[in-house]
Scaffold this motif. Structure first.
Motif, short mmCIF file in Angstrom:
data_model
loop_
_atom_site.label_atom_id
_atom_site.label_comp_id
_atom_site.label_asym_id
_atom_site.label_seq_id
_atom_site.Cartn_x
_atom_site.Cartn_y
_atom_site.Cartn_z
N GLN A 155 -6.67 6.02 4.51
CA GLN A 155 -6.44 5.04 3.46
C GLN A 155 -5.44 3.96 3.90
OE1 GLN A 155 -5.54 7.88 0.12
NE2 GLN A 155 -6.96 6.55 -0.99
N SER A 156 -4.42 4.39 4.62
CA SER A 156 -3.42 3.43 5.10
C SER A 156 -4.04 2.44 6.07
CB SER A 156 -2.27 4.20 5.78
OG SER A 156 -1.30 3.31 6.28
N LEU A 157 -4.90 2.93 6.96
CA LEU A 157 -5.60 2.06 7.91
C LEU A 157 -6.41 0.99 7.18
CD1 LEU A 157 -6.74 1.49 10.85
CD2 LEU A 157 -8.57 3.08 10.23
N ILE A 158 -7.16 1.40 6.19
CA ILE A 158 -8.02 0.48 5.46
C ILE A 158 -7.19 -0.54 4.67
CG2 ILE A 158 -9.71 0.34 3.57
CD1 ILE A 158 -10.78 3.09 4.63
N ALA A 159 -6.12 -0.06 4.03
CA ALA A 159 -5.26 -0.97 3.28
C ALA A 159 -4.61 -2.00 4.20
CB ALA A 159 -4.18 -0.17 2.54
N PHE A 160 -4.24 -1.58 5.41
CA PHE A 160 -3.61 -2.50 6.36
C PHE A 160 -4.54 -3.66 6.68
CE2 PHE A 160 -2.88 -3.91 10.74
CZ PHE A 160 -1.53 -4.25 10.70
N TYR A 161 -5.78 -3.36 7.02
CA TYR A 161 -6.71 -4.44 7.39
C TYR A 161 -7.20 -5.22 6.18
CZ TYR A 161 -6.70 -3.25 12.28
OH TYR A 161 -6.31 -3.06 13.59
N ALA A 162 -7.01 -4.65 4.98
CA ALA A 162 -7.31 -5.41 3.77
C ALA A 162 -6.17 -6.33 3.39
CB ALA A 162 -7.62 -4.45 2.62
N GLY A 163 -5.05 -6.26 4.15
CA GLY A 163 -3.90 -7.09 3.86
C GLY A 163 -2.99 -6.54 2.78
N ASP A 164 -3.24 -5.29 2.37
CA ASP A 164 -2.41 -4.65 1.34
C ASP A 164 -1.32 -3.82 2.03
OD1 ASP A 164 -4.16 -5.71 -0.60
OD2 ASP A 164 -5.49 -3.98 -0.41
N TYR A 165 -0.31 -4.49 2.56
CA TYR A 165 0.67 -3.82 3.41
C TYR A 165 1.57 -2.85 2.63
CZ TYR A 165 -0.96 -7.54 6.44
OH TYR A 165 -1.76 -8.39 7.16
N HIS A 166 1.89 -3.18 1.40
CA HIS A 166 2.67 -2.24 0.60
C HIS A 166 1.88 -0.95 0.36
CE1 HIS A 166 6.20 -4.68 -0.28
NE2 HIS A 166 5.41 -5.72 -0.51
N ASP A 167 0.58 -1.10 0.06
CA ASP A 167 -0.26 0.09 -0.12
C ASP A 167 -0.37 0.89 1.18
OD1 ASP A 167 -0.69 -0.46 -2.75
OD2 ASP A 167 -2.74 -1.22 -2.50
N ALA A 168 -0.54 0.18 2.28
CA ALA A 168 -0.64 0.86 3.57
C ALA A 168 0.60 1.70 3.84
CB ALA A 168 -0.84 -0.16 4.70
N LEU A 169 1.75 1.14 3.53
CA LEU A 169 3.01 1.86 3.72
C LEU A 169 3.11 3.04 2.76
CD1 LEU A 169 5.77 2.09 5.09
CD2 LEU A 169 6.65 0.43 3.44
#
Length: 452
Positions: A244-258
């Motif tokens: 999930q973190s990987l996908i959020a990162f490339y979606a530009g959702d950096y707070h979610d990725a973290l």
């Protein structure tokens, strides 16, 4: 009677599944009957559960509908269920079940003693029937082993095959897993099945990400976590959070990725996934959020964790079920530092990564590492736009036959960094290559299948 009803229900469900797959394939009953070489009435009656054709029929259906054997597997499951019910029924008919009796070996005892013994234990046939039920389940170890092996192989094939090809290969397996999950399993088997399903959904999420389908990717990854929670496996939950973190990162959702990475570490901070959660999840997201101190701590922790595992030359899969390898750890550290505009140590990290990725023949990681090295050339005290452009061209050439959303994003980031050198012919060529690639992807890439 209940057992007979269960078989009947399973057959009707299989018929409904055939109807769904037939309609999804765009076939009328007449057309489909011709393709499987059966009568239209046979197809219609099978879909409504009124007719139960043999295995050959389901095999032809699998071939026409390209289900990867899912229908035959369900037919075999129902057949085994039916046979198990017949064995139990036959046992009861032949031996009788009208109450406990004293064993013949105790006839030397008095009548009173025999009567006392009769209430101390059950009949042998009752015990045997219970043993049979314990050993028989609708989802045996062989099927579970097949699913687990298929998922492990697919995770290993990720980045070696095109995302679209691997997605097409895995969708029938996901259908098969759904059918198994509708059955009955003993608790240990159920946990194995949910674990395999979680890994499969996570993989499908990563493939959807590679194809630029962010909504589908998020849905698959969320499903992976739900399955991992149902399996009550903290290690699998940590793996799902990393995805999930990987996908959020490339979606530009950096707070979610973290947030996902941190939650994965909370769920199982001692699992083999902690390196991936720390370097791929935390470090890169923190870099995008501008937290230099946080990046330094995450990178240091990741490299410290590496020492807990045997040093090896093999490159781990991007969605590895084990620990992250040194090459991927180094590559992610470089990506994080470059996002902060720092180049110290980046070249050595990338040299380690590129050598390993080239040896492994992984197109995506090879391209991403070269794009990072190209960016490092632009950040140097004496920028080298010529060499940077050559590396970027090489990265796009390596992935010419594959679509990787990550490579496209990294190329766009490289071009933003290269804006001061925009007049350089080779850099303009890189921009043209990317434009051509994304246009082709948008117009010729086949639509992703729906989640339904």
């Amino acid at each position: 009677m209940a057992d007979a009803d269960e078989t009947k229900t399973a057959r009707r469900a299989l018929g409904r599944r055939l109807a769904q797959l037939r309609r999804a394939g765009g076939h009328t009953q007449h057309e489909f009957a011709r393709l499987v070489q059966y009568g239209r009435s046979s197809v219609a009656n099978t879909e409504t559960g009124h007719q139960h054709p043999d295995r050959a029929f389901w095999s032809r259906c699998d071939t026409v509908l390209r289900t990867g054997g899912a229908l035959v597997a369900e037919y075999d499951r129902i057949t085994e269920l039916y046979r198990g019910q017949r064995r139990v029924s036959a046992m009861h008919v032949s031996r009788g079940t009208s109450g406990p009796v004293a064993p013949a070996s105790h006839t030397s005892r008095g009548a009173a003693g025999a009567d006392d013994d009769a209430v101390l234990w059950e009949r042998e046939d009752t015990i045997d029937a219970r043993r049979l039920a314990l050993k028989s389940s609708t989802d045996d170890d062989a099927r579970l082993a097949y699913v687990e092996a298929a998922v492990r192989q697919a995770i290993a094939d990720n980045e070696r095959l095109t995302p679209a090809a691997l997605m097409a290969r895995m969708r029938p397996l996901r259908t098969y897993v759904d059918q198994l999950m509708a059955g009955r399993q003993h608790p240990p088997q159920r946990a194995r099945l949910y674990t395999a399903a979680a890994h499969l959904s996570g993989l499908l999420g990563a493939l959807a990400l590679d194809l630029g389908a962010f909504g589908v990717a998020h849905a698959y990854a969320a499903e992976a976590l739900d399955l991992a929670e149902a399996a009550q496996q903290p290690d699998v939950q940590a793996w799902a959070r990393a995805t999930q973190s990987l996908i959020a990162f490339y979606a530009g959702d950096y707070h979610d990725a973290l947030a996902y990475a941190q939650d994965g570490l909370r769920r199982n901070g001692t699992s083999e996934h902690r390196i991936r959660l720390t370097i791929n999840g935390q470090a890169r997201a923190l870099a995008r959020l501008g937290d230099q101190y946080g990046v330094d701590r995450a990178v240091d922790r990741a490299f410290t964790m590496l020492s807990d595992y045997p040093a090896g030359s093999a490159v781990s899969a991007s969605l590895t079920l084990g620990p992250y390898c040194p090459a991927r750890t180094a590559a992610n550290a470089a990506t994080a530092y470059l996002a902060l505009g720092r180049t110290a140590g980046v070249t050595s990290h990338l040299a380690t990564a590129i050598t390993a990725f080239d040896t492994a023949g992984l197109a995506g990681p090879r391209a991403l590492s070269r794009l990072d090295l190209a960016t490092a050339h632009l950040h140097a005290n004496n920028p080298d736009p010529e060499q940077a452009a050559l590396l970027a061209e090489e990265a796009l050439t390596l992935t010419a036959d594959q679509r990787f959303e990550s490579v496209h994003q990294r190329t766009r980031q490289f071009l933003i960094t290269a804006e001061p050198f925009a007049r350089h012919p080779r850099l303009r060529h890189v921009a043209d290559l990317l434009a051509d690639r994304t246009q082709v992807g948008a117009t010729e890439r086949p639509a992703l299948p729906s989640l339904s």
